[in-house]
Scaffold this motif. Structure first.
Motif, PDB file in Angstrom:
ATOM      1  N   MET A   1      -7.538  81.432 -18.113  1.00 24.90           N
ATOM      2  CA  MET A   1      -8.533  81.396 -17.072  1.00 24.90           C
ATOM      3  C   MET A   1      -8.870  82.817 -16.629  1.00 24.90           C
ATOM      4  N   ARG A   2      -7.877  83.676 -16.560  1.00 22.31           N
ATOM      5  CA  ARG A   2      -8.094  85.059 -16.140  1.00 22.31           C
ATOM      6  C   ARG A   2      -8.943  85.799 -17.171  1.00 22.31           C
ATOM      7  N   ILE A   3      -8.723  85.514 -18.447  1.00 25.98           N
ATOM      8  CA  ILE A   3      -9.500  86.155 -19.500  1.00 25.98           C
ATOM      9  C   ILE A   3     -10.968  85.745 -19.380  1.00 25.98           C
ATOM     10  N   LYS A   4     -11.206  84.487 -19.067  1.00 22.44           N
ATOM     11  CA  LYS A   4     -12.562  83.980 -18.905  1.00 22.44           C
ATOM     12  C   LYS A   4     -13.274  84.717 -17.773  1.00 22.44           C
ATOM     13  N   ARG A   5     -12.574  84.975 -16.703  1.00 24.66           N
ATOM     14  CA  ARG A   5     -13.157  85.690 -15.576  1.00 24.66           C
ATOM     15  C   ARG A   5     -13.487  87.130 -15.954  1.00 24.66           C
ATOM     16  N   ILE A   6     -12.590  87.768 -16.661  1.00 22.04           N
ATOM     17  CA  ILE A   6     -12.822  89.146 -17.076  1.00 22.04           C
ATOM     18  C   ILE A   6     -14.024  89.222 -18.010  1.00 22.04           C
ATOM     19  N   ILE A   7     -14.121  88.289 -18.957  1.00 19.38           N
ATOM     20  CA  ILE A   7     -15.249  88.261 -19.892  1.00 19.38           C
ATOM     21  C   ILE A   7     -16.553  88.051 -19.143  1.00 19.38           C
ATOM     22  N   MET A   8     -16.555  87.178 -18.152  1.00 23.96           N
ATOM     23  CA  MET A   8     -17.763  86.907 -17.382  1.00 23.96           C
ATOM     24  C   MET A   8     -18.208  88.156 -16.637  1.00 23.96           C
ATOM     25  N   ILE A   9     -17.285  88.887 -16.051  1.00 23.17           N
ATOM     26  CA  ILE A   9     -17.634  90.109 -15.336  1.00 23.17           C
ATOM     27  C   ILE A   9     -18.162  91.155 -16.311  1.00 23.17           C
ATOM     28  N   MET A  10     -17.517  91.258 -17.473  1.00 22.09           N
ATOM     29  CA  MET A  10     -17.985  92.213 -18.478  1.00 22.09           C
ATOM     30  C   MET A  10     -19.391  91.858 -18.939  1.00 22.09           C
ATOM     31  N   LEU A  11     -19.681  90.567 -19.100  1.00 24.80           N
ATOM     32  CA  LEU A  11     -21.011  90.126 -19.513  1.00 24.80           C
ATOM     33  C   LEU A  11     -22.053  90.514 -18.466  1.00 24.80           C
ATOM     34  N   LEU A  12     -21.731  90.303 -17.203  1.00 19.86           N
ATOM     35  CA  LEU A  12     -22.674  90.646 -16.143  1.00 19.86           C
ATOM     36  C   LEU A  12     -22.906  92.149 -16.066  1.00 19.86           C
ATOM     37  N   VAL A  13     -21.837  92.934 -16.166  1.00 16.23           N
ATOM     38  CA  VAL A  13     -21.976  94.381 -16.104  1.00 16.23           C
ATOM     39  C   VAL A  13     -22.754  94.887 -17.306  1.00 16.23           C
ATOM     40  N   SER A  14     -22.453  94.366 -18.482  1.00 16.58           N
ATOM     41  CA  SER A  14     -23.139  94.847 -19.681  1.00 16.58           C
ATOM     42  C   SER A  14     -24.611  94.458 -19.704  1.00 16.58           C
TER      43      SER A  14
ATOM     44  N   TYR B   1     -23.302  79.819 -28.131  1.00 14.46           N
ATOM     45  CA  TYR B   1     -21.908  79.615 -28.516  1.00 14.46           C
ATOM     46  C   TYR B   1     -20.965  80.338 -27.547  1.00 14.46           C
ATOM     47  N   PHE B   2     -21.346  81.536 -27.144  1.00 13.13           N
ATOM     48  CA  PHE B   2     -20.519  82.296 -26.205  1.00 13.13           C
ATOM     49  C   PHE B   2     -20.389  81.562 -24.872  1.00 13.13           C
ATOM     50  N   ILE B   3     -21.510  81.102 -24.320  1.00 10.76           N
ATOM     51  CA  ILE B   3     -21.479  80.419 -23.022  1.00 10.76           C
ATOM     52  C   ILE B   3     -20.717  79.101 -23.107  1.00 10.76           C
ATOM     53  N   THR B   4     -20.926  78.327 -24.180  1.00  7.30           N
ATOM     54  CA  THR B   4     -20.196  77.054 -24.288  1.00  7.30           C
ATOM     55  C   THR B   4     -18.702  77.299 -24.448  1.00  7.30           C
ATOM     56  N   ASP B   5     -18.326  78.380 -25.090  1.00  5.84           N
ATOM     57  CA  ASP B   5     -16.909  78.712 -25.199  1.00  5.84           C
ATOM     58  C   ASP B   5     -16.359  79.190 -23.856  1.00  5.84           C
ATOM     59  N   LEU B   6     -17.148  79.955 -23.129  1.00  2.00           N
ATOM     60  CA  LEU B   6     -16.735  80.471 -21.826  1.00  2.00           C
ATOM     61  C   LEU B   6     -16.502  79.338 -20.820  1.00  2.00           C
ATOM     62  N   TYR B   7     -17.364  78.337 -20.850  1.00  2.00           N
ATOM     63  CA  TYR B   7     -17.265  77.228 -19.901  1.00  2.00           C
ATOM     64  C   TYR B   7     -16.757  75.946 -20.559  1.00  2.00           C
ATOM     65  N   ARG B   8     -16.041  76.059 -21.637  1.00  2.10           N
ATOM     66  CA  ARG B   8     -15.528  74.901 -22.376  1.00  2.10           C
ATOM     67  C   ARG B   8     -14.718  73.951 -21.485  1.00  2.10           C
ATOM     68  N   GLU B   9     -13.863  74.503 -20.671  1.00  2.21           N
ATOM     69  CA  GLU B   9     -13.010  73.678 -19.804  1.00  2.21           C
ATOM     70  C   GLU B   9     -13.850  72.814 -18.863  1.00  2.21           C
TER      71      GLU B   9
END
Length: 154
Positions: A1-14, A49-57
């Motif tokens: 779950m923490r990795i998902k949050r970090i990836i989401m923040i990186m996506l927004l910043v990038s 694919y990235f978004i569906t993997d990010l929000y898979r849960e």
């Protein structure tokens, strides 16, 4: 779950980063930078694919909750179209939930069991990425919330 949050923040910043070194970006072979595909459809597919993997849960939780009353248990999902350029994911800024959420996420997928495809389902989520890293949030302020669930039979 923490990795998902970090990836989401990186996506927004990038998404707000702008490249200023044009000369270096034009010389891909020397810098070992891959040539990015020109077609938006390919980029949209990978983004989906990235978004569906990010929000898979959250997606699987919504599927299982919907099909529980029907006695079915989805174990996965497929794109809802045979067209490889079909966009499974759309993001809309500005919504009825704008006071609590930044954007709406529309996801169209075909939930599956081990034996069959259950139909085409479209899920609408309200998302606030800034809450991904927050803990002990009030129930009124989740990072992602299922707003609407649509099902179409196969």
């Amino acid at each position: 779950m923490r990795i998902k949050r970090i990836i989401m923040i990186m996506l927004l910043v990038s998404s707000f980063t702008i490249s200023t070194n044009v000369a270096a970006s034009n010389n891909n072979k020397e810098n070992n930078i891959p040539n990015f595909p020109e077609a938006n459809s390919l980029n949209n597919r990978y983004f989906s694919y990235f978004i569906t993997d990010l929000y898979r849960e959250e997606i699987m939780e919504a599927f299982q909750s919907y099909y529980k009353s029907k006695g079915l248990k989805p174990t996965g999902f497929n794109p809802s179209s045979e067209d490889p350029d079909y966009g499974m994911v759309s993001i809309y800024f500005g919504n009825d939930f704008s006071e609590k959420f930044t954007y709406m996420l529309k996801v169209s997928l075909s939930p599956t069991t081990d034996e069959k495809v259950l139909g085409t389902d479209t899920l609408y989520f309200a998302v606030e990425p800034s809450r991904q890293l927050m803990k002990d949030l009030p129930k009124d302020y989740p990072p992602i919330k299922l707003v609407k669930y649509e099902h179409k039979k196969p």
